[in-house]
Design an enzyme around this catalytic site. Structure first.
Site, mmCIF file in Angstrom:
data_model
loop_
_atom_site.group_PDB
_atom_site.id
_atom_site.type_symbol
_atom_site.label_atom_id
_atom_site.label_comp_id
_atom_site.label_asym_id
_atom_site.label_seq_id
_atom_site.Cartn_x
_atom_site.Cartn_y
_atom_site.Cartn_z
ATOM 1 N N HIS A 23 -27.170 25.037 -25.938
ATOM 2 C CA HIS A 23 -27.110 25.778 -24.669
ATOM 3 C C HIS A 23 -27.496 24.863 -23.498
ATOM 4 O O HIS A 23 -26.839 24.850 -22.461
ATOM 5 C CB HIS A 23 -28.100 26.955 -24.664
ATOM 6 C CG HIS A 23 -27.788 28.063 -25.621
ATOM 7 N ND1 HIS A 23 -28.729 28.611 -26.450
ATOM 8 C CD2 HIS A 23 -26.633 28.742 -25.867
ATOM 9 C CE1 HIS A 23 -28.181 29.589 -27.159
ATOM 10 N NE2 HIS A 23 -26.910 29.686 -26.829
ATOM 11 N N LYS A 47 -29.514 44.968 -30.349
ATOM 12 C CA LYS A 47 -30.041 43.848 -31.141
ATOM 13 C C LYS A 47 -31.559 43.876 -31.168
ATOM 14 O O LYS A 47 -32.191 44.327 -30.223
ATOM 15 C CB LYS A 47 -29.581 42.518 -30.531
ATOM 16 C CG LYS A 47 -28.167 42.146 -30.896
ATOM 17 C CD LYS A 47 -27.907 40.688 -30.556
ATOM 18 C CE LYS A 47 -26.461 40.303 -30.814
ATOM 19 N NZ LYS A 47 -26.156 38.951 -30.336
ATOM 20 N N ARG A 96 -17.856 25.777 -29.836
ATOM 21 C CA ARG A 96 -18.378 24.841 -30.834
ATOM 22 C C ARG A 96 -17.299 24.412 -31.811
ATOM 23 O O ARG A 96 -17.073 23.227 -32.034
ATOM 24 C CB ARG A 96 -19.544 25.485 -31.603
ATOM 25 C CG ARG A 96 -20.779 25.720 -30.753
ATOM 26 C CD ARG A 96 -21.775 26.587 -31.470
ATOM 27 N NE ARG A 96 -21.179 27.887 -31.779
ATOM 28 C CZ ARG A 96 -21.838 28.923 -32.284
ATOM 29 N NH1 ARG A 96 -23.122 28.798 -32.572
ATOM 30 N NH2 ARG A 96 -21.232 30.059 -32.519
ATOM 31 N N SER A 134 -28.602 30.002 -32.174
ATOM 32 C CA SER A 134 -29.964 30.570 -32.116
ATOM 33 C C SER A 134 -30.338 31.182 -33.459
ATOM 34 O O SER A 134 -31.489 31.097 -33.892
ATOM 35 C CB SER A 134 -30.044 31.639 -31.020
ATOM 36 O OG SER A 134 -29.751 31.089 -29.775
HETATM 37 O O1 PNS Z 1 -24.725 34.610 -26.817
HETATM 38 P P1 PNS Z 1 -23.768 35.697 -27.184
HETATM 39 O O2 PNS Z 1 -24.491 36.782 -27.928
HETATM 40 O O3 PNS Z 1 -22.574 35.153 -27.916
HETATM 41 O O4 PNS Z 1 -23.221 36.354 -25.820
HETATM 42 C C1 PNS Z 1 -22.290 37.415 -25.820
HETATM 43 C C2 PNS Z 1 -22.135 38.013 -24.405
HETATM 44 C C3 PNS Z 1 -23.468 38.386 -23.815
HETATM 45 C C4 PNS Z 1 -21.479 36.974 -23.516
HETATM 46 C C5 PNS Z 1 -21.183 39.240 -24.516
HETATM 47 O O5 PNS Z 1 -21.649 40.087 -25.514
HETATM 48 C C6 PNS Z 1 -21.088 40.028 -23.217
HETATM 49 O O6 PNS Z 1 -20.498 39.569 -22.262
HETATM 50 N N1 PNS Z 1 -21.682 41.225 -23.186
HETATM 51 C C7 PNS Z 1 -21.745 42.079 -22.020
HETATM 52 C C8 PNS Z 1 -20.789 43.279 -22.150
HETATM 53 C C9 PNS Z 1 -19.412 42.911 -21.659
HETATM 54 O O7 PNS Z 1 -19.222 42.455 -20.547
HETATM 55 N N2 PNS Z 1 -18.376 43.115 -22.514
HETATM 56 C C10 PNS Z 1 -17.020 42.824 -22.158
HETATM 57 C C11 PNS Z 1 -16.631 41.398 -22.501
HETATM 58 S S1 PNS Z 1 -16.392 41.231 -24.242
#
Ligand code: PNS
Length: 170
Positions: A23, A47, A96, A134
């Site tokens: 990150h 979560k 990645r 993570s």
């Molecule tokens: O680190 P992560 O868990 O892969 O991040 C995922 C994240 C936070 C980017 C994704 O879950 C997100 O954008 N959540 C907010 C809800 C949202 O906007 N959903 C629509 C896009 S899929």
């Protein structure tokens, strides 16, 4: 054409439970390209995180203290809504491996459908961090393994303390 009278603000959303060296590498590289980079920690009631949102923000702040144009924030709800509220026009995501691509592309298309003005920019994760997540860091820490080559310095003691609270500090 980009409006260069206005700073370009990038939003890097994620769980960051906790921030890893992968990150941090993405944040450092994004901060060279964009005027400001907001690292946005999602409040996700679905979560069960190891660190609270406040703790994660504090760890990001400590880990990015050398980057003045970087700010850690929190959000709930849609990422594009957070971007609108903060004046961000770019979403950053790290890629990645090929298996990341399918979900990331779906997310980028979803966000484009939700907001035409916001562009997703993918940064290729450095090869040495392509295995890193993570979740992997937490698994290693829970078994007492070394995480010093996987997470920024401020995270090392915190994660060891969280997984083994009875150990004396190193
Ligand atoms: O680190 P992560 O868990 O892969 O991040 C995922 C994240 C936070 C980017 C994704 O879950 C997100 O954008 N959540 C907010 C809800 C949202 O906007 N959903 C629509 C896009 S899929």
């Amino acid at each position: 054409m980009a409006d260069r009278d206005r700073p370009i603000i990038a939003l890097y959303p994620g769980s960051f439970d906790p921030i890893t060296l992968g990150h941090l590498d993405i944040i450092e590289r994004a901060s060279k390209v964009f005027d400001r980079t907001l690292v946005a920690v999602l409040q996700n009631p679905k979560k069960e995180p190891l660190f609270t949102v406040e703790e994660r923000i504090h760890l990001i702040e400590q880990s990015t203290a050398h980057l003045p144009q970087v700010e850690a924030i929190t959000f709930s709800g849609l990422t594009v809504e957070c971007a609108h509220q903060r004046g961000a026009t770019v979403l950053i995501r790290g890629l990645r491996v090929m298996s990341d691509f399918e979900f990331e592309l779906q997310m980028a298309h979803t966000n484009k459908t939700l907001s035409e003005e916001i562009e997703t920019v993918f940064l290729a994760t450095r090869n040495e961090y392509s295995f890193l997540s993570s979740s992997l860091v937490k698994e290693i820490a829970r078994f007492g393994g070394p995480v010093d080559r996987l997470v920024p310095e401020p995270v090392i003691a915190e994660i060891q303390q969280r997984c083994f609270p009875n150990l004396p500090p190193a």
